[in-house]
Design a protein around this motif. Structure first.
Motif, PDB file in Angstrom:
ATOM      1  N   GLU A 115      67.758  30.049  24.084  1.00  0.00           N
ATOM      2  CA  GLU A 115      67.292  29.261  22.958  1.00  0.00           C
ATOM      3  C   GLU A 115      65.933  29.724  22.439  1.00  0.00           C
ATOM      4  N   ILE A 116      65.205  30.450  23.264  1.00  0.00           N
ATOM      5  CA  ILE A 116      63.946  31.040  22.814  1.00  0.00           C
ATOM      6  C   ILE A 116      64.194  32.423  22.219  1.00  0.00           C
ATOM      7  N   LYS A 117      65.090  33.183  22.830  1.00  0.00           N
ATOM      8  CA  LYS A 117      65.428  34.498  22.274  1.00  0.00           C
ATOM      9  C   LYS A 117      65.888  34.398  20.828  1.00  0.00           C
ATOM     10  N   GLU A 118      66.597  33.308  20.522  1.00  0.00           N
ATOM     11  CA  GLU A 118      67.162  33.149  19.179  1.00  0.00           C
ATOM     12  C   GLU A 118      66.105  33.063  18.081  1.00  0.00           C
ATOM     13  N   LEU A 119      64.871  32.795  18.464  1.00  0.00           N
ATOM     14  CA  LEU A 119      63.794  32.698  17.482  1.00  0.00           C
ATOM     15  C   LEU A 119      63.298  34.063  17.033  1.00  0.00           C
ATOM     16  N   PHE A 120      63.751  35.128  17.696  1.00  0.00           N
ATOM     17  CA  PHE A 120      63.263  36.469  17.407  1.00  0.00           C
ATOM     18  C   PHE A 120      64.407  37.401  17.049  1.00  0.00           C
ATOM     19  N   SER A 121      64.095  38.402  16.246  1.00  0.00           N
ATOM     20  CA  SER A 121      65.080  39.426  15.933  1.00  0.00           C
ATOM     21  C   SER A 121      65.320  40.286  17.168  1.00  0.00           C
ATOM     22  N   GLU A 122      66.346  41.110  17.116  1.00  0.00           N
ATOM     23  CA  GLU A 122      66.666  41.973  18.255  1.00  0.00           C
ATOM     24  C   GLU A 122      65.511  42.909  18.590  1.00  0.00           C
ATOM     25  N   SER A 123      64.898  43.478  17.556  1.00  0.00           N
ATOM     26  CA  SER A 123      63.772  44.394  17.799  1.00  0.00           C
ATOM     27  C   SER A 123      62.563  43.644  18.348  1.00  0.00           C
ATOM     28  N   GLU A 124      62.306  42.425  17.860  1.00  0.00           N
ATOM     29  CA  GLU A 124      61.196  41.620  18.372  1.00  0.00           C
ATOM     30  C   GLU A 124      61.423  41.240  19.827  1.00  0.00           C
ATOM     31  N   GLN A 125      62.681  40.918  20.172  1.00  0.00           N
ATOM     32  CA  GLN A 125      63.003  40.600  21.563  1.00  0.00           C
ATOM     33  C   GLN A 125      62.676  41.787  22.469  1.00  0.00           C
ATOM     34  N   LYS A 126      63.040  42.967  22.044  1.00  0.00           N
ATOM     35  CA  LYS A 126      62.810  44.171  22.854  1.00  0.00           C
ATOM     36  C   LYS A 126      61.319  44.401  23.066  1.00  0.00           C
ATOM     37  N   ILE A 127      60.541  44.239  21.992  1.00  0.00           N
ATOM     38  CA  ILE A 127      59.096  44.426  22.090  1.00  0.00           C
ATOM     39  C   ILE A 127      58.486  43.381  23.014  1.00  0.00           C
ATOM     40  N   LEU A 128      58.909  42.124  22.852  1.00  0.00           N
ATOM     41  CA  LEU A 128      58.375  41.044  23.676  1.00  0.00           C
ATOM     42  C   LEU A 128      58.688  41.265  25.149  1.00  0.00           C
ATOM     43  N   ILE A 129      59.925  41.633  25.454  1.00  0.00           N
ATOM     44  CA  ILE A 129      60.313  41.855  26.854  1.00  0.00           C
ATOM     45  C   ILE A 129      59.517  43.006  27.460  1.00  0.00           C
ATOM     46  N   LYS A 130      59.395  44.106  26.739  1.00  0.00           N
ATOM     47  CA  LYS A 130      58.658  45.254  27.275  1.00  0.00           C
ATOM     48  C   LYS A 130      57.184  44.926  27.484  1.00  0.00           C
ATOM     49  N   THR A 131      56.634  44.096  26.603  1.00  0.00           N
ATOM     50  CA  THR A 131      55.237  43.684  26.754  1.00  0.00           C
ATOM     51  C   THR A 131      55.060  42.799  27.970  1.00  0.00           C
ATOM     52  N   LEU A 132      55.958  41.843  28.153  1.00  0.00           N
ATOM     53  CA  LEU A 132      55.875  40.941  29.297  1.00  0.00           C
ATOM     54  C   LEU A 132      56.123  41.668  30.616  1.00  0.00           C
ATOM     55  N   GLU A 133      56.960  42.692  30.593  1.00  0.00           N
ATOM     56  CA  GLU A 133      57.226  43.476  31.805  1.00  0.00           C
ATOM     57  C   GLU A 133      55.938  44.072  32.378  1.00  0.00           C
ATOM     58  N   LEU A 134      54.970  44.343  31.507  1.00  0.00           N
ATOM     59  CA  LEU A 134      53.724  44.970  31.935  1.00  0.00           C
ATOM     60  C   LEU A 134      52.760  43.983  32.594  1.00  0.00           C
ATOM     61  N   ASP A 135      53.144  42.698  32.646  1.00  0.00           N
ATOM     62  CA  ASP A 135      52.350  41.642  33.276  1.00  0.00           C
ATOM     63  C   ASP A 135      51.031  41.419  32.529  1.00  0.00           C
ATOM     64  N   PRO A 136      51.051  40.551  31.520  1.00  0.00           N
ATOM     65  CA  PRO A 136      49.851  40.318  30.708  1.00  0.00           C
ATOM     66  C   PRO A 136      48.723  39.595  31.436  1.00  0.00           C
ATOM     67  N   ARG A 137      48.987  39.022  32.607  1.00  0.00           N
ATOM     68  CA  ARG A 137      47.959  38.258  33.307  1.00  0.00           C
ATOM     69  C   ARG A 137      46.758  39.126  33.664  1.00  0.00           C
ATOM     70  N   PRO A 138      45.541  38.552  33.660  1.00  0.00           N
ATOM     71  CA  PRO A 138      44.368  39.294  34.144  1.00  0.00           C
ATOM     72  C   PRO A 138      44.585  39.722  35.591  1.00  0.00           C
ATOM     73  N   GLN A 139      44.265  40.962  35.903  1.00  0.00           N
ATOM     74  CA  GLN A 139      44.521  41.473  37.246  1.00  0.00           C
ATOM     75  C   GLN A 139      43.734  40.729  38.318  1.00  0.00           C
ATOM     76  N   TYR A 140      42.581  40.183  37.947  1.00  0.00           N
ATOM     77  CA  TYR A 140      41.747  39.496  38.928  1.00  0.00           C
ATOM     78  C   TYR A 140      42.114  38.018  39.056  1.00  0.00           C
ATOM     79  N   HIS A 141      43.113  37.570  38.290  1.00  0.00           N
ATOM     80  CA  HIS A 141      43.434  36.134  38.289  1.00  0.00           C
ATOM     81  C   HIS A 141      44.941  35.977  38.096  1.00  0.00           C
ATOM     82  N   GLN A 142      45.691  36.201  39.170  1.00  0.00           N
ATOM     83  CA  GLN A 142      47.143  36.158  39.090  1.00  0.00           C
ATOM     84  C   GLN A 142      47.694  35.106  40.042  1.00  0.00           C
TER      85      GLN A 142
END
Length: 240
Positions: free
Chosen positions: A166-193
């Motif tokens: 239901e969240i994926k549906e808010l994004f286009s296929e290309s946006e989903q791919k970009i979002l997933i690849k970005t999240l895969e990199l772990d956006p959290r601060p390295q010193y605060h996980q």
């Protein structure tokens, strides 16, 4: 020497949180370069369409304080090991300048804002000032056998990402791919996980809310609007 922006970068990331830590890590991530009025002249870009990649020299405009040490903690090393600032690409530098290689997708020669460069793979926040642009030249800029210090010994770690339909549906296929690849990199601060702690990352018109499990799974747990001061959850998976 005084330098002034020649252009600004337009990106789906409205804050530095979540931006890929190096250019090219998310190759599909699109952005545009909009020039200052003084440089909105096609003559300044004549020939640029013949290059596949460009170097961007830009400013770390998202940093709120100046560098206070010549030693920094690279995120790739978990934020626990100190290295010399000139042996890293830390944004906290004596002169807060960034360098990124981006792929030139196309040149939009005519627009209300003059010629616009459409690029991919950038690691710049929305509104970042760009001070210069230079072409990437293979025979001088590419060194296949070059060593890369601690980077060679520390592979990039990627998380497994789960996003409810239901969240994926808010994004286009290309946006989903970009979002997933970005999240895969772990956006959290390295010193605060902190495990299970909820984090929020701006992406386009939304804030993406997520947490990370001890098994290394990043779960998107909600999404809220970020285009007004009264953001609220518009979708959230049941029971999570």
């Amino acid at each position: 020497m005084e330098i002034h922006p020649i252009a600004h970068f337009c990106s789906p990331f409205t804050s530095k949180f979540g931006i890929p830590k190096q250019s090219g890590l998310v190759e599909e991530l699109e952005g545009t370069i909009v020039f200052e009025p003084k440089y909105r002249n096609p003559d300044a870009l004549k020939g640029v369409e013949d290059f596949d990649y460009l170097w961007l020299i830009w400013g770390f405009s998202g940093n709120r304080h100046s560098a206070t040490s010549l030693m920094v903690r690279p995120p790739l090393l978990g934020g626990n090991v100190k290295m010399g600032v000139f042996a890293t690409r830390s944004p906290f530098r004596p002169n807060p300048l960034g360098l990124s290689s981006v792929k030139l997708r196309k040149v939009e020669w005519e627009s209300e804002r003059g010629p616009i460069l459409h690029v991919r793979g950038g690691d710049l926040m929305d509104g970042t000032p760009i001070f210069d642009i230079k072409p990437y030249i293979t025979y001088v800029d590419s060194h296949e056998s070059a060593r890369s210090g601690f980077v060679d010994r520390t592979p990039v770690h990627r998380l497994r990402v789960e996003i409810p339909d239901e969240i994926k549906e808010l994004f286009s296929e290309s946006e989903q791919k970009i979002l997933i690849k970005t999240l895969e990199l772990d956006p959290r601060p390295q010193y605060h996980q902190e495990l299970q702690k909820q984090y929020g990352m701006p992406f386009g018109q939304y804030d993406i809310h997520f947490s990370v499990t001890s098994e290394g799974v990043l779960r998107v747990i909600g999404i809220s609007r970020s285009d007004n001061d009264n953001a609220k959850f518009v979708k959230q998976p049941d029971g999570k």
